[in-house]
Every structure is written in C-alpha cells, then in structure tokens.
Design a protein around this motif. Structure first.
Motif, PDB file in Angstrom:
ATOM      1  N   ALA A  53     -14.264   4.221   2.404  1.00  0.00           N
ATOM      2  CA  ALA A  53     -14.895   3.470   1.299  1.00  0.00           C
ATOM      3  C   ALA A  53     -13.811   2.971   0.339  1.00  0.00           C
ATOM      4  N   GLN A  54     -12.797   3.806   0.083  1.00  0.00           N
ATOM      5  CA  GLN A  54     -11.709   3.390  -0.806  1.00  0.00           C
ATOM      6  C   GLN A  54     -10.895   2.246  -0.187  1.00  0.00           C
ATOM      7  N   ALA A  55     -10.700   2.320   1.128  1.00  0.00           N
ATOM      8  CA  ALA A  55      -9.958   1.238   1.790  1.00  0.00           C
ATOM      9  C   ALA A  55     -10.741  -0.077   1.662  1.00  0.00           C
ATOM     10  N   SER A  78     -15.074   7.915  -6.733  1.00  0.00           N
ATOM     11  CA  SER A  78     -14.554   8.607  -5.542  1.00  0.00           C
ATOM     12  C   SER A  78     -13.869   9.910  -5.949  1.00  0.00           C
ATOM     13  N   GLU A  79     -13.146   9.877  -7.072  1.00  0.00           N
ATOM     14  CA  GLU A  79     -12.500  11.111  -7.535  1.00  0.00           C
ATOM     15  C   GLU A  79     -13.540  12.187  -7.850  1.00  0.00           C
ATOM     16  N   ARG A  80     -14.664  11.757  -8.458  1.00  0.00           N
ATOM     17  CA  ARG A  80     -15.739  12.719  -8.757  1.00  0.00           C
ATOM     18  C   ARG A  80     -16.338  13.272  -7.466  1.00  0.00           C
ATOM     19  N   TRP A 107       1.332   5.636  -8.427  1.00  0.00           N
ATOM     20  CA  TRP A 107       0.107   5.996  -9.171  1.00  0.00           C
ATOM     21  C   TRP A 107      -1.095   6.194  -8.262  1.00  0.00           C
ATOM     22  N   HIS A 108      -0.921   6.050  -6.978  1.00  0.00           N
ATOM     23  CA  HIS A 108      -2.053   6.262  -6.062  1.00  0.00           C
ATOM     24  C   HIS A 108      -2.197   7.755  -5.790  1.00  0.00           C
ATOM     25  N   ALA A 109      -2.901   8.430  -6.693  1.00  0.00           N
ATOM     26  CA  ALA A 109      -3.039   9.886  -6.554  1.00  0.00           C
ATOM     27  C   ALA A 109      -4.138  10.254  -5.558  1.00  0.00           C
ATOM     28  N   LEU A 110      -5.153   9.395  -5.435  1.00  0.00           N
ATOM     29  CA  LEU A 110      -6.312   9.786  -4.618  1.00  0.00           C
ATOM     30  C   LEU A 110      -5.978  10.032  -3.137  1.00  0.00           C
ATOM     31  N   ARG A 113      -4.471  13.312  -2.957  1.00  0.00           N
ATOM     32  CA  ARG A 113      -5.470  14.332  -3.306  1.00  0.00           C
ATOM     33  C   ARG A 113      -6.340  14.663  -2.088  1.00  0.00           C
ATOM     34  N   LEU A 114      -6.691  13.625  -1.313  1.00  0.00           N
ATOM     35  CA  LEU A 114      -7.497  13.871  -0.110  1.00  0.00           C
ATOM     36  C   LEU A 114      -6.735  14.776   0.857  1.00  0.00           C
ATOM     37  N   VAL A 115      -5.433  14.509   0.980  1.00  0.00           N
ATOM     38  CA  VAL A 115      -4.604  15.350   1.854  1.00  0.00           C
ATOM     39  C   VAL A 115      -4.580  16.777   1.306  1.00  0.00           C
ATOM     40  N   LEU A 152       4.718  14.723   0.122  1.00  0.00           N
ATOM     41  CA  LEU A 152       4.901  13.661  -0.875  1.00  0.00           C
ATOM     42  C   LEU A 152       4.256  12.363  -0.415  1.00  0.00           C
ATOM     43  N   GLY A 153       3.461  11.769  -1.304  1.00  0.00           N
ATOM     44  CA  GLY A 153       2.747  10.552  -0.948  1.00  0.00           C
ATOM     45  C   GLY A 153       3.361   9.316  -1.575  1.00  0.00           C
ATOM     46  N   CYS A 154       3.311   8.217  -0.817  1.00  0.00           N
ATOM     47  CA  CYS A 154       3.814   6.925  -1.315  1.00  0.00           C
ATOM     48  C   CYS A 154       2.909   5.840  -0.727  1.00  0.00           C
ATOM     49  N   PRO A 157       5.274   0.305  -0.511  1.00  0.00           N
ATOM     50  CA  PRO A 157       6.669   0.411  -0.028  1.00  0.00           C
ATOM     51  C   PRO A 157       7.736   0.102  -1.072  1.00  0.00           C
ATOM     52  N   MET A 158       7.370  -0.594  -2.152  1.00  0.00           N
ATOM     53  CA  MET A 158       8.413  -0.900  -3.150  1.00  0.00           C
ATOM     54  C   MET A 158       8.955   0.374  -3.792  1.00  0.00           C
ATOM     55  N   ARG A 159       8.265   1.478  -3.594  1.00  0.00           N
ATOM     56  CA  ARG A 159       8.726   2.755  -4.172  1.00  0.00           C
ATOM     57  C   ARG A 159       9.640   3.534  -3.217  1.00  0.00           C
ATOM     58  N   LEU A 178       7.204  16.885   4.011  1.00  0.00           N
ATOM     59  CA  LEU A 178       6.345  16.041   4.826  1.00  0.00           C
ATOM     60  C   LEU A 178       5.952  14.864   3.943  1.00  0.00           C
ATOM     61  N   VAL A 179       5.961  13.653   4.490  1.00  0.00           N
ATOM     62  CA  VAL A 179       5.551  12.514   3.668  1.00  0.00           C
ATOM     63  C   VAL A 179       4.424  11.762   4.362  1.00  0.00           C
ATOM     64  N   GLY A 180       3.738  10.934   3.583  1.00  0.00           N
ATOM     65  CA  GLY A 180       2.675  10.115   4.156  1.00  0.00           C
ATOM     66  C   GLY A 180       2.194   9.086   3.164  1.00  0.00           C
ATOM     67  N   PRO A 200       0.492  10.424   9.802  1.00  0.00           N
ATOM     68  CA  PRO A 200      -0.308   9.205   9.624  1.00  0.00           C
ATOM     69  C   PRO A 200      -1.576   9.437   8.812  1.00  0.00           C
ATOM     70  N   ASP A 201      -2.081  10.673   8.836  1.00  0.00           N
ATOM     71  CA  ASP A 201      -3.321  10.946   8.112  1.00  0.00           C
ATOM     72  C   ASP A 201      -3.390  12.426   7.735  1.00  0.00           C
ATOM     73  N   ALA A 202      -4.465  12.782   7.060  1.00  0.00           N
ATOM     74  CA  ALA A 202      -4.561  14.144   6.537  1.00  0.00           C
ATOM     75  C   ALA A 202      -4.652  15.184   7.662  1.00  0.00           C
TER      76      ALA A 202
HETATM   77  C1  B12 Z   1      -7.460   2.924  -5.893  1.00  0.00           C
HETATM   78  C2  B12 Z   1      -6.242   2.070  -5.726  1.00  0.00           C
HETATM   79  C3  B12 Z   1      -5.382   1.938  -6.808  1.00  0.00           C
HETATM   80  C4  B12 Z   1      -5.512   2.796  -8.064  1.00  0.00           C
HETATM   81  C5  B12 Z   1      -5.066   4.244  -7.722  1.00  0.00           C
HETATM   82  C6  B12 Z   1      -5.798   5.303  -8.536  1.00  0.00           C
HETATM   83  C7  B12 Z   1      -5.766   6.656  -7.886  1.00  0.00           C
HETATM   84  N1  B12 Z   1      -6.202   7.618  -8.668  1.00  0.00           N
HETATM   85  O1  B12 Z   1      -5.411   6.848  -6.760  1.00  0.00           O
HETATM   86  C8  B12 Z   1      -4.561   2.067  -9.076  1.00  0.00           C
HETATM   87  C9  B12 Z   1      -5.398   1.150  -9.971  1.00  0.00           C
HETATM   88  C10 B12 Z   1      -3.689   2.957  -9.956  1.00  0.00           C
HETATM   89  C11 B12 Z   1      -3.745   1.178  -8.142  1.00  0.00           C
HETATM   90  C12 B12 Z   1      -2.608   0.531  -8.542  1.00  0.00           C
HETATM   91  C13 B12 Z   1      -1.896  -0.346  -7.757  1.00  0.00           C
HETATM   92  N2  B12 Z   1      -2.232  -0.725  -6.496  1.00  0.00           N
HETATM   93 CO1  B12 Z   1      -3.618   0.078  -5.440  1.00  0.00          CO
HETATM   94  N3  B12 Z   1      -4.997   0.615  -4.313  1.00  0.00           N
HETATM   95  C14 B12 Z   1      -5.990   1.421  -4.496  1.00  0.00           C
HETATM   96  C15 B12 Z   1      -6.876   1.471  -3.207  1.00  0.00           C
HETATM   97  C16 B12 Z   1      -8.064   0.527  -3.433  1.00  0.00           C
HETATM   98  C17 B12 Z   1      -7.402   2.810  -2.763  1.00  0.00           C
HETATM   99  C18 B12 Z   1      -6.355   3.944  -2.594  1.00  0.00           C
HETATM  100  C19 B12 Z   1      -7.020   5.050  -1.822  1.00  0.00           C
HETATM  101  O2  B12 Z   1      -7.558   5.958  -2.404  1.00  0.00           O
HETATM  102  N4  B12 Z   1      -7.056   4.926  -0.474  1.00  0.00           N
HETATM  103  C20 B12 Z   1      -7.738   5.833   0.411  1.00  0.00           C
HETATM  104  C21 B12 Z   1      -6.746   6.633   1.239  1.00  0.00           C
HETATM  105  C22 B12 Z   1      -7.437   7.777   1.892  1.00  0.00           C
HETATM  106  O3  B12 Z   1      -6.214   5.832   2.228  1.00  0.00           O
HETATM  107  P1  B12 Z   1      -4.819   6.075   2.979  1.00  0.00           P
HETATM  108  O4  B12 Z   1      -3.688   5.640   2.132  1.00  0.00           O
HETATM  109  O5  B12 Z   1      -4.988   5.402   4.244  1.00  0.00           O
HETATM  110  O6  B12 Z   1      -4.627   7.660   3.176  1.00  0.00           O
HETATM  111  C23 B12 Z   1      -4.492   8.313   4.406  1.00  0.00           C
HETATM  112  C24 B12 Z   1      -3.092   8.202   5.006  1.00  0.00           C
HETATM  113  O7  B12 Z   1      -2.330   7.105   4.522  1.00  0.00           O
HETATM  114  C25 B12 Z   1      -2.450   9.530   4.709  1.00  0.00           C
HETATM  115  N5  B12 Z   1      -1.807   9.754   3.415  1.00  0.00           N
HETATM  116  C26 B12 Z   1      -2.008   9.130   2.242  1.00  0.00           C
HETATM  117  N6  B12 Z   1      -1.285   9.695   1.270  1.00  0.00           N
HETATM  118  C27 B12 Z   1      -0.610  10.727   1.825  1.00  0.00           C
HETATM  119  C28 B12 Z   1       0.267  11.650   1.270  1.00  0.00           C
HETATM  120  C29 B12 Z   1       0.830  12.639   2.117  1.00  0.00           C
HETATM  121  C30 B12 Z   1       1.748  13.646   1.507  1.00  0.00           C
HETATM  122  C31 B12 Z   1       0.520  12.657   3.498  1.00  0.00           C
HETATM  123  C32 B12 Z   1       1.148  13.678   4.361  1.00  0.00           C
HETATM  124  C33 B12 Z   1      -0.364  11.737   4.051  1.00  0.00           C
HETATM  125  C34 B12 Z   1      -0.928  10.770   3.210  1.00  0.00           C
HETATM  126  O8  B12 Z   1      -3.549  10.426   4.760  1.00  0.00           O
HETATM  127  C35 B12 Z   1      -4.670   9.799   4.082  1.00  0.00           C
HETATM  128  C36 B12 Z   1      -5.965  10.416   4.535  1.00  0.00           C
HETATM  129  O9  B12 Z   1      -6.089  10.517   5.930  1.00  0.00           O
HETATM  130  C37 B12 Z   1      -5.843   0.942  -2.145  1.00  0.00           C
HETATM  131  C38 B12 Z   1      -6.466   0.367  -0.866  1.00  0.00           C
HETATM  132  C39 B12 Z   1      -6.179   1.255   0.369  1.00  0.00           C
HETATM  133  N7  B12 Z   1      -6.310   0.670   1.535  1.00  0.00           N
HETATM  134  O10 B12 Z   1      -5.860   2.413   0.278  1.00  0.00           O
HETATM  135  C40 B12 Z   1      -5.012  -0.039  -3.012  1.00  0.00           C
HETATM  136  C41 B12 Z   1      -3.603  -0.429  -2.587  1.00  0.00           C
HETATM  137  C42 B12 Z   1      -2.851   0.756  -2.008  1.00  0.00           C
HETATM  138  N8  B12 Z   1      -3.009  -0.831  -3.885  1.00  0.00           N
HETATM  139  C43 B12 Z   1      -2.253  -1.852  -3.799  1.00  0.00           C
HETATM  140  C44 B12 Z   1      -1.525  -2.413  -4.877  1.00  0.00           C
HETATM  141  C45 B12 Z   1      -0.794  -3.687  -4.609  1.00  0.00           C
HETATM  142  C46 B12 Z   1      -1.488  -1.807  -6.135  1.00  0.00           C
HETATM  143  C47 B12 Z   1      -0.679  -2.294  -7.352  1.00  0.00           C
HETATM  144  C48 B12 Z   1       0.714  -2.818  -7.077  1.00  0.00           C
HETATM  145  C49 B12 Z   1      -1.586  -3.340  -8.024  1.00  0.00           C
HETATM  146  C50 B12 Z   1      -1.082  -3.942  -9.318  1.00  0.00           C
HETATM  147  N9  B12 Z   1      -0.874  -5.233  -9.292  1.00  0.00           N
HETATM  148  O11 B12 Z   1      -0.904  -3.262 -10.290  1.00  0.00           O
HETATM  149  C51 B12 Z   1      -0.649  -1.031  -8.233  1.00  0.00           C
HETATM  150  C52 B12 Z   1       0.601  -0.155  -7.951  1.00  0.00           C
HETATM  151  C53 B12 Z   1       0.631   1.097  -8.812  1.00  0.00           C
HETATM  152  C54 B12 Z   1       1.746   2.034  -8.440  1.00  0.00           C
HETATM  153  N10 B12 Z   1       2.960   1.779  -8.890  1.00  0.00           N
HETATM  154  O12 B12 Z   1       1.553   2.995  -7.757  1.00  0.00           O
HETATM  155  C55 B12 Z   1      -2.184  -2.409  -2.381  1.00  0.00           C
HETATM  156  C56 B12 Z   1      -0.836  -2.123  -1.697  1.00  0.00           C
HETATM  157  C57 B12 Z   1      -0.431  -3.315  -0.865  1.00  0.00           C
HETATM  158  C58 B12 Z   1       0.996  -3.297  -0.403  1.00  0.00           C
HETATM  159  N11 B12 Z   1       1.522  -4.456  -0.124  1.00  0.00           N
HETATM  160  O13 B12 Z   1       1.609  -2.298  -0.294  1.00  0.00           O
HETATM  161  C59 B12 Z   1      -3.459  -1.754  -1.713  1.00  0.00           C
HETATM  162  C60 B12 Z   1      -3.328  -1.481  -0.198  1.00  0.00           C
HETATM  163  C61 B12 Z   1      -4.660  -2.714  -1.989  1.00  0.00           C
HETATM  164  C62 B12 Z   1      -4.639  -3.979  -1.170  1.00  0.00           C
HETATM  165  N12 B12 Z   1      -5.423  -4.044  -0.083  1.00  0.00           N
HETATM  166  O14 B12 Z   1      -3.957  -4.906  -1.483  1.00  0.00           O
HETATM  167  N13 B12 Z   1      -4.314   1.096  -6.895  1.00  0.00           N
END
Ligand code: B12
Length: 344
Positions: A53-55, A78-80, A107-110, A113-115, A152-154, A157-159, A178-180, A200-202
């Motif tokens: 849903a977040q994606a 979603s955090e709630r 700043w993407h803590a969620l 947090r899921l992990v 550690l999560g990132c 990529p600019m980070r 471990l990173v992801g 790649p995922d949690a």
């Molecule tokens: C919510 C959100 C935000 C919120 C975050 C709040 C919060 N509390 O997390 C806020 C508003 C802060 C934000 C800011 C920004 N965001 Co944002 N955000 C999102 C969004 C919509 C959801 C994030 C999320 O919860 N995803 C759900 C998780 C579960 O998905 P996941 O990453 O696939 O996670 C899985 C794996 O990757 C892995 N994993 C993830 N993390 C970790 C960590 C570890 C340790 C391990 C082992 C594994 C792992 O396991 C997870 C579960 O299986 C995403 C969209 C997306 N597709 O994720 C954009 C997204 C990540 N954001 C994006 C952008 C661009 C930004 C900003 C630059 C926007 C701006 N102009 O300000 C800023 C950057 C801030 C910063 N410096 O960090 C882009 C990144 C695009 C790119 N080119 O990289 C995305 C992809 C949106 C998009 N489609 O364009 N964002």
C-alpha cells in the motif's frame, strides 16, 4: 481462522487503500486487526498489506495524482497500523540484540520499521533508532548496548556516500552489518560496492541477520571510491546551483518571475541533480544517474514541466565541470537519455 490468507489479504488491500485515500486511520487499523483476528500472520499483514500500500502511495505521488499532504496522511496511518499490529503480536525476545536504523540524512523510517518489526516477530531483541542517525551517535550506541548486528536502511541512492561512512564506522566498531532499502538498487549492487551484505526484503533480512559469515561481505570496489571527484563535487555544490539558476534565468525568461516557493523548488531540484550525480560518481556507476533521470523526467512531466530544461541544465554542469571526467561522462550520457524523453 481464514483458510485463504491470500484472498483475505487481497480484499484487505483494496479496503486499506480506500482508508488511506479517505485518511481514515480507525478503519485502517480495523482492517489490519481483522486480518490478525482471522489468523493471518502478523508478518504477512506488515509485508503483504502495509508495504505494497505504501509503494502504491509512492506511485500516486510520483504521478502527481496525490499531493505531498495526502502522502503524509497515508504514511502516518500506515505507521499507526504497524504500531497496532506490533502490539497485537508481541513475542518476548529470545535472540540477541539487533539495532535497526536509517542512514544519516535518510528520512524513510517506515521501511526500516517494517524490517524491525519482522525481526521482532522472529524473536530478536530489536532496538529501532528511526530516521537519520549520525554515524558517531550510532557507533557509540552500538558500543553501549552490545549489539549482535546492525541493520541500516537507505531508501534514496543519493545518500550512498553517507551510507558508506556509516558502514565503515560500524565495521571499525566490529559490529556485523546488514543493509537494505531501495537506495541500494533493485539488485543490491551498490551495497556490494560499499562492502555490505544486502537483503532485498524483510524476510531475507530475517534469514541473514544471524548469519555472521554472510554479513562479512568484502567490497567489490572500495578503492575506486577514494578519488577526489566526489569531494570536489560536494565542495562546488552551492556555486554550481547558483550558476545553473543564473543560466536558467537567461535561457527561460519566465523563470525570472518565479515565486519564492517556485524558486525554492527549482533550487531543490538542481540540488537533487548534483546529489545523485555525486552519488553515481562515488559508486562509479552511471546507471545510478540514469535511473534518477528517468525518475526525474516522470516527476517533471507529470507536473507539466518540460523535461528539455533538465537536458540544458546537464549541459551547463558538464561545461562547468571540466576537471571532472567521470561526472562529465555521466552528464553527457544523461543528456542522450533525455533527448528522446523530451520529444526530440
Ligand atoms: C512515505 C515516503 C516518504 C516519507 C517517509 C516517512 C517515513 N516515516 O518513512 C517522506 C515524506 C519523509 C519522504 C521523503 C522523501 N521521499 Co519518499 N517515499 C515514501 C514512500 C511513498 C513510501 C516509503 C515506504 O514506506 N515504503 C514501503 C516499504 C516497505 O517499501 P520497501 O522500500 O520496498 O521496503 C522493503 C525492502 O526495500 C527492504 N528494506 C527497506 N528498508 C530496509 C532496511 C533494512 C535494514 C533492510 C535489511 C531491508 C530494508 O525490506 C522492506 C520490506 O520488505 C516511497 C515509495 C516506495 N516505493 O517505497 C517514497 C520514495 C522512496 N520517496 C522518494 C523521494 C524522491 C523522496 C524525497 C526525495 C522527496 C522530496 N522531494 O522531498 C524525500 C527524501 C527524504 C530523505 N532525505 O530521506 C522516491 C525515491 C525515488 C528515487 N529516485 O530514489 C520514492 C520511491 C517515491 C517515488 N515513487 O518517487 N518519502
């Protein structure tokens, strides 16, 4: 007890999306708790309901169908939901301590947090430090709390340069890492470049985190990371943004009448171009910059901004960065990608 968790999750996903769109946090929590009560494992509620849903929220924001405010409201909900799921299913830890945190500036803590919650469900004693943790503070925390591993999560990529600093700091502290997250590339190739094990995922993270041997990953290119193009780009960032803005005003007279908010946005976009370029130079991979440009073109065109203006800015940076051969090469390649995107 549901016999069909997949069916239950699919139905719940449509409902959750509706709740996020309506900003109805109570109904959203009920959807997740309903699944748990029906016997769907907490892990699946987190990963097959909240995460997709977040994606989707991200895709709507990217396509300019949802505003930043709608995205923020949905993320808060979603955090709630995650908090509700974790209090419902809260097994006592019987394994070592894992510290989960986001890279400095991230700043993407969620996602992290899921992990963290999945590791907790698997019996780890998890400490979640949340968004943007400075390297020095992380290391002193790891020392004080005797962590068995750090995750550690990132997400962006600019980070990656900051991620590398943190990875090195954890290595020096002798804590397995471990990173992801999306920031390491869809296949984790930039994690390998920085010398960190990647999940790649949690679920993969839960499998890997206890495996010390797997976490001991050598870098595939650390020596390349040491040249001086990256620090040079960081040093010239402000001056390059000022120059690009002046060139834009010269080229596109309408930009001279920008409101302060439009000007802020433009400066931010110019900063992103340079930060992604610097990160690509840092890991020596043009595909990082190319993927960013594809994304930027989608963002701009969905907001009615012509992508051609980006091509001209890349040309300006390439002309300014005469002593930066790799950055120039990436900028020139980027311009070639943008020409078809801009329609000729
Ligand atoms: C919510 C959100 C935000 C919120 C975050 C709040 C919060 N509390 O997390 C806020 C508003 C802060 C934000 C800011 C920004 N965001 Co944002 N955000 C999102 C969004 C919509 C959801 C994030 C999320 O919860 N995803 C759900 C998780 C579960 O998905 P996941 O990453 O696939 O996670 C899985 C794996 O990757 C892995 N994993 C993830 N993390 C970790 C960590 C570890 C340790 C391990 C082992 C594994 C792992 O396991 C997870 C579960 O299986 C995403 C969209 C997306 N597709 O994720 C954009 C997204 C990540 N954001 C994006 C952008 C661009 C930004 C900003 C630059 C926007 C701006 N102009 O300000 C800023 C950057 C801030 C910063 N410096 O960090 C882009 C990144 C695009 C790119 N080119 O990289 C995305 C992809 C949106 C998009 N489609 O364009 N964002």
């Amino acid at each position: 007890m549901t016999r069909d968790p997949d069916g239950a999750l699919a139905g719940a996903y449509a409902e959750l999306i509706r709740c996020l769109a309506d900003a109805d946090e109570y109904a959203a929590t009920d959807v997740a708790l309903g699944l748990l009560a029906a016997g769907v494992p907490a892990e699946r509620v987190l990963l097959d309901l909240v995460a997709p849903a977040q994606a989707q929220v991200g895709r709507w924001w990217q396509a300019n169908e949802w505003s930043v405010a709608q995205e923020h409201a949905a993320t808060h909900i979603s955090e709630r939901v995650v908090a509700a799921v974790s209090s419902y299913a809260s097994p006592r830890p019987h394994r070592g301590r894992v510290v989960v945190a986001c890279m400095d500036g991230e700043w993407h803590a969620l996602p992290a947090r899921l992990v963290a919650e999945v590791l907790r469900l698997r019996g780890w004693h998890v400490t979640f430090l949340g968004a943007s943790v400075p390297a020095a503070h992380l290391v002193s925390y790891l020392h004080r709390h005797d962590a068995q591993a750090v995750a550690l999560g990132c997400a962006v990529p600019m980070r990656l340069p900051q991620a590398h600093t943190m990875i090195e700091a954890c290595r020096r502290a002798d804590v397995p890492i471990l990173v992801g997250g999306l920031g390491f590339g869809a296949d984790g190739r930039w994690a390998r470049r920085l010398g960190a094990a990647w999940a790649p995922d949690a679920l993969a993270a839960a499998d890997l985190v206890g495996d010390e041997e797997a976490l001991d990953t050598p870098s595939d290119g650390a020596s390349r990371l040491a040249d001086d193009e990256y620090p040079g780009l960081v040093q010239r960032r402000g001056e390059l943004i000022d120059g690009a803005l002046a060139a834009l005003r010269e080229r596109v007279p309408a930009t001279r009448d920008y409101t302060p908010a439009q000007l802020d946005r433009t400066v931010e976009d110019l900063g992103y171009i340079l930060d992604f370029l610097a990160a690509a130079v840092y890991v020596d991979d043009v595909t990082l910059f190319d993927e960013f440009l594809d994304w930027l073109v989608q963002i701009l065109t969905s907001r009615g901004v012509p992508a051609g203006s980006v091509g001209a800015t890349l040309g300006h940076f390439a002309a300014e960065l005469r002593d930066f051969p790799r950055a120039r090469r990436f900028l020139t390649a980027g311009r070639r990608i943008l020409v078809p995107a801009a329609g000729g």
